[in-house]
Design a protein around this motif. Structure first.
Motif, PDB file in Angstrom:
ATOM      1  N   ALA A 131       0.933  -1.245   0.025  1.00  0.00           N
ATOM      2  CA  ALA A 131       0.021   0.149  -0.014  1.00  0.00           C
ATOM      3  C   ALA A 131       0.976   1.115  -0.057  1.00  0.00           C
ATOM      4  O   ALA A 131       0.250   2.499  -0.278  1.00  0.00           O
ATOM      5  CB  ALA A 131      -0.821   0.089   1.270  1.00  0.00           C
ATOM      6  N   ASP A 132       2.159   1.058   0.406  1.00  0.00           N
ATOM      7  CA  ASP A 132       2.837   2.320   0.663  1.00  0.00           C
ATOM      8  C   ASP A 132       3.410   2.746  -0.900  1.00  0.00           C
ATOM      9  O   ASP A 132       4.089   3.865  -1.128  1.00  0.00           O
ATOM     10  CB  ASP A 132       4.064   2.000   1.421  1.00  0.00           C
ATOM     11  CG  ASP A 132       4.772   3.133   1.895  1.00  0.00           C
ATOM     12  OD1 ASP A 132       4.179   4.096   2.388  1.00  0.00           O
ATOM     13  OD2 ASP A 132       6.116   3.296   1.631  1.00  0.00           O
ATOM     14  N   ILE A 133       3.711   1.548  -1.596  1.00  0.00           N
ATOM     15  CA  ILE A 133       4.404   2.337  -3.034  1.00  0.00           C
ATOM     16  C   ILE A 133       3.415   2.451  -3.935  1.00  0.00           C
ATOM     17  O   ILE A 133       2.224   2.241  -3.696  1.00  0.00           O
ATOM     18  CB  ILE A 133       5.216   0.736  -3.649  1.00  0.00           C
ATOM     19  CG1 ILE A 133       4.171  -0.395  -3.810  1.00  0.00           C
ATOM     20  CG2 ILE A 133       6.277   0.313  -2.426  1.00  0.00           C
ATOM     21  CD1 ILE A 133       4.898  -1.521  -4.579  1.00  0.00           C
ATOM     22  N   PRO A 134       3.758   3.163  -4.988  1.00  0.00           N
ATOM     23  CA  PRO A 134       2.697   3.532  -6.093  1.00  0.00           C
ATOM     24  C   PRO A 134       1.965   2.631  -6.503  1.00  0.00           C
ATOM     25  O   PRO A 134       2.362   1.647  -6.726  1.00  0.00           O
ATOM     26  CB  PRO A 134       3.440   4.337  -6.901  1.00  0.00           C
ATOM     27  CG  PRO A 134       4.750   4.696  -6.473  1.00  0.00           C
ATOM     28  CD  PRO A 134       4.999   3.664  -5.404  1.00  0.00           C
ATOM     29  N   ASN A 135       0.590   2.843  -7.074  1.00  0.00           N
ATOM     30  CA  ASN A 135      -0.319   2.157  -7.692  1.00  0.00           C
ATOM     31  C   ASN A 135       0.425   1.269  -8.834  1.00  0.00           C
ATOM     32  O   ASN A 135      -0.133   0.070  -9.301  1.00  0.00           O
ATOM     33  CB  ASN A 135      -1.627   2.700  -8.010  1.00  0.00           C
ATOM     34  CG  ASN A 135      -2.401   3.066  -6.644  1.00  0.00           C
ATOM     35  OD1 ASN A 135      -2.073   2.521  -5.574  1.00  0.00           O
ATOM     36  ND2 ASN A 135      -3.187   3.949  -6.612  1.00  0.00           N
ATOM     37  N   ALA A 136       1.309   2.015  -9.885  1.00  0.00           N
ATOM     38  CA  ALA A 136       1.466   1.365 -10.875  1.00  0.00           C
ATOM     39  C   ALA A 136       2.609   0.191 -10.504  1.00  0.00           C
ATOM     40  O   ALA A 136       2.893  -0.469 -11.509  1.00  0.00           O
ATOM     41  CB  ALA A 136       2.465   2.268 -11.620  1.00  0.00           C
ATOM     42  N   TRP A 137       3.009   0.044  -9.199  1.00  0.00           N
ATOM     43  CA  TRP A 137       3.912  -1.097  -8.912  1.00  0.00           C
ATOM     44  C   TRP A 137       3.538  -2.288  -8.161  1.00  0.00           C
ATOM     45  O   TRP A 137       2.232  -1.761  -7.356  1.00  0.00           O
ATOM     46  CB  TRP A 137       5.050  -0.598  -8.224  1.00  0.00           C
ATOM     47  CG  TRP A 137       5.910   0.263  -9.207  1.00  0.00           C
ATOM     48  CD1 TRP A 137       5.536   1.761  -9.473  1.00  0.00           C
ATOM     49  CD2 TRP A 137       7.346  -0.070  -9.603  1.00  0.00           C
ATOM     50  NE1 TRP A 137       6.793   2.054 -10.281  1.00  0.00           N
ATOM     51  CE2 TRP A 137       7.628   0.817 -10.335  1.00  0.00           C
ATOM     52  CE3 TRP A 137       8.055  -1.313  -9.630  1.00  0.00           C
ATOM     53  CZ2 TRP A 137       8.899   1.111 -11.214  1.00  0.00           C
ATOM     54  CZ3 TRP A 137       9.004  -1.180 -10.435  1.00  0.00           C
ATOM     55  CH2 TRP A 137       9.773  -0.037 -11.009  1.00  0.00           C
ATOM     56  N   GLN A 138       3.827  -3.428  -8.006  1.00  0.00           N
ATOM     57  CA  GLN A 138       3.186  -4.444  -7.281  1.00  0.00           C
ATOM     58  C   GLN A 138       4.490  -5.366  -6.673  1.00  0.00           C
ATOM     59  O   GLN A 138       5.532  -5.316  -7.290  1.00  0.00           O
ATOM     60  CB  GLN A 138       2.213  -5.451  -8.174  1.00  0.00           C
ATOM     61  CG  GLN A 138       3.280  -6.156  -9.139  1.00  0.00           C
ATOM     62  CD  GLN A 138       2.116  -6.811 -10.212  1.00  0.00           C
ATOM     63  OE1 GLN A 138       1.070  -7.094 -10.101  1.00  0.00           O
ATOM     64  NE2 GLN A 138       2.672  -7.512 -11.264  1.00  0.00           N
ATOM     65  N   VAL A 139       4.187  -5.959  -5.551  1.00  0.00           N
ATOM     66  CA  VAL A 139       5.065  -6.632  -4.742  1.00  0.00           C
ATOM     67  C   VAL A 139       4.932  -8.096  -5.342  1.00  0.00           C
ATOM     68  O   VAL A 139       4.079  -8.829  -5.567  1.00  0.00           O
ATOM     69  CB  VAL A 139       4.659  -6.764  -3.257  1.00  0.00           C
ATOM     70  CG1 VAL A 139       5.653  -7.317  -2.513  1.00  0.00           C
ATOM     71  CG2 VAL A 139       4.761  -5.297  -2.774  1.00  0.00           C
TER      72      VAL A 139
END
Length: 463
Positions: free
Chosen positions: A59-67
């Motif tokens: 949730a902390d990283i931008p929406n364009a990225w995924q874990v």
């Protein structure tokens, strides 16, 4: 806290079989997810409570990225039972959800995009996290020591509907169209510059013509101003002469009619001065008589005292004489003091009488002068009314003539200003037309130069 999976009997892992993968990246990603799932299951089976760091990190990283994977490498409990707080060191791998692009600029209203990351490309994130229990929820803050630039690019659609990607067929067509547009722009700039030079020549010719016309109009106006000023000067000099003559007549009439009241005033003042001088002389004579009488009385008192003292010295002993003389001295001083007091009182009376005479004289002279001034004022009012009427007539005629000349001059000035305004407006309109065309040429040059530089940069990047 260190995760020890072997220490937990609740975990049993079976591998149903082996799968062959041709893509090494997919194999590594699968094993990372498997290890992460085993770690999470181990924590749950062992009853460990704490924040869901992976979800909070996602949730902390931008929406364009995924874990893609998330691993806690170390954990430290730095809080208390009352205020739980934990610190973690983590390692994660993230990837873009879609291809990411950065904007290189705009060409013919289309955004030129360059891809900087592909969908699924893994990137490493190393950092620390701090978690604090607030109520029933863990709040975490992440600090990245190593991470990709999450904000370097964004999906193509996020750059707007009108965009092209470097290397695409649309991009090549757009570049070709822009190069053709540059050639047409250069031709148009050349034609506009030729027209601009022609317009400058026309403006210079018009400016010379207007300047000559303005000079002639100004010269004519100056001649007219000089003529009108001369006529006004003649009129003012004539009016001044007439007013001076009227003023001289007024002074002569005032002297003539004021001679009799002045004669009466002089006679009255002479009479008052004579009476004052005689009375003051009488008072001064009385003062001298008073001084002489006082001197005689002083001498008489001293002579009597000396005679008495001489006789007493002969008939009395030394002691009796001393006593007698002291008494006689006191008597003499008392009599002399009384004489002096009477003398000073009488002198004061004479000075008061003289002051009263002076005050009376001033009052009588003021009364005489008031009567004189009233007569002169009446005479002056009569003469001033006549003079004012004459002066007003002269001034009225002068003002009418001056105003007529001023109105004539104002009309000439308005005509000149009208000519100047029309000429200036004509020049200004022509100048605005030239300036607008010049600005248009400069703007076209700047835009063309920018577009040419941008195309050169794009070609260099392709090479």
């Amino acid at each position: 806290m260190t995760n020890n999976l072997r220490a937990c009997p609740a975990i049993q892992i079976r591998l149903a079989g082996r799968t062959r993968f041709s893509d090494t990246t997919i194999i590594r990603r699968w094993f990372r997810r498997l290890a992460f799932g085993i770690g999470v299951l181990g924590l749950a089976a062992c009853g460990k409570s704490g924040p869901d760091l992976k979800s909070q990190f996602a949730a902390d990283i931008p929406n364009a990225w995924q874990v893609e994977s998330f691993k806690i490498e170390a954990e430290d409990d730095v809080g208390t039972k009352v205020e739980p707080q934990r610190r973690y060191r983590f390692r994660a791998e993230v990837s873009p959800k879609a291809d990411l692009y950065e904007s290189l600029g705009t060409l013919d209203e289309h955004v030129i995009l360059k891809r900087i990351a592909r969908k699924g490309d893994d990137a490493l994130v190393i950092g620390v996290a701090s978690s604090v229990l607030r109520g029933e929820e863990w709040m975490s803050m992440f600090s990245h020591e190593q991470a990709p630039n999450f904000f370097a690019g964004k999906p193509a659609d996020a750059h707007g509907a009108k965009h092209v990607i470097v290397g695409s067929s649309d991009y090549k067509r757009l570049v070709a169209a822009a190069e053709a547009s540059l050639e047409k722009r250069a031709e148009q700039i050349g034609a506009d510059e030729s027209r601009w030079q022609t317009m400058i020549g026309e403006w210079n010719a018009l400016n010379q013509k207007i300047q000559e016309e303005n000079r002639q109009v100004m010269a004519a106006l100056n001649d007219e101003q000089q003529r009108i000023h001369q006529e006004q000067t003649v009129l003012r000099n004539k009016a001044n002469q007439e007013n001076q003559a009227a003023g001289q007549e007024l002074q002569a009439a005032l002297r003539e009619k004021g001679a009799e009241p002045k004669k009466e005033l002089d006679a009255r003042i002479a009479e008052l001065d004579k009476d004052y001088r005689l009375k003051v002389a009488e008072l001064q004579a009385q003062g001298k008589e008073l001084q002489q009488a006082a001197a005689v009385q002083r001498k008489q008192l001293r002579d009597a005292y000396n005679t008495d003292i001489s006789a007493a010295r002969k008939r009395q002993s030394a002691a009796d004489f001393t006593r007698y003389k002291a008494s006689a001295d006191e008597t003499l001083r008392t009599e002399l003091a009384g004489l002096e007091a009477s003398f000073r009182e009488r002198q004061a009376q004479l000075r008061e009488q003289e002051a009263a005479l002076s005050s009376q004289r001033r009052e009588l002279m003021a009364q005489a002068n008031t009567v004189y001034q009233e007569k002169i004022s009446a005479i002056r009012q009569e003469l001033d009314a006549t003079h004012r009427s004459s002066r007003d007539g002269i001034s009225g005629q002068l003002n009418e003539a001056i105003e007529a000349l001023n109105a004539e001059l104002q009309k000439k000035r308005q005509e000149q200003q009208s000519v100047f305004r029309a000429n200036n407006e004509q020049l200004a309109a022509k100048r605005r037309e030239i300036d607008n065309l010049g600005a248009q040429i400069q703007q076209s040059r700047r835009e063309g130069a920018q577009q040419q530089r941008f195309l050169a940069e794009l070609k260099a990047m392709e090479n």
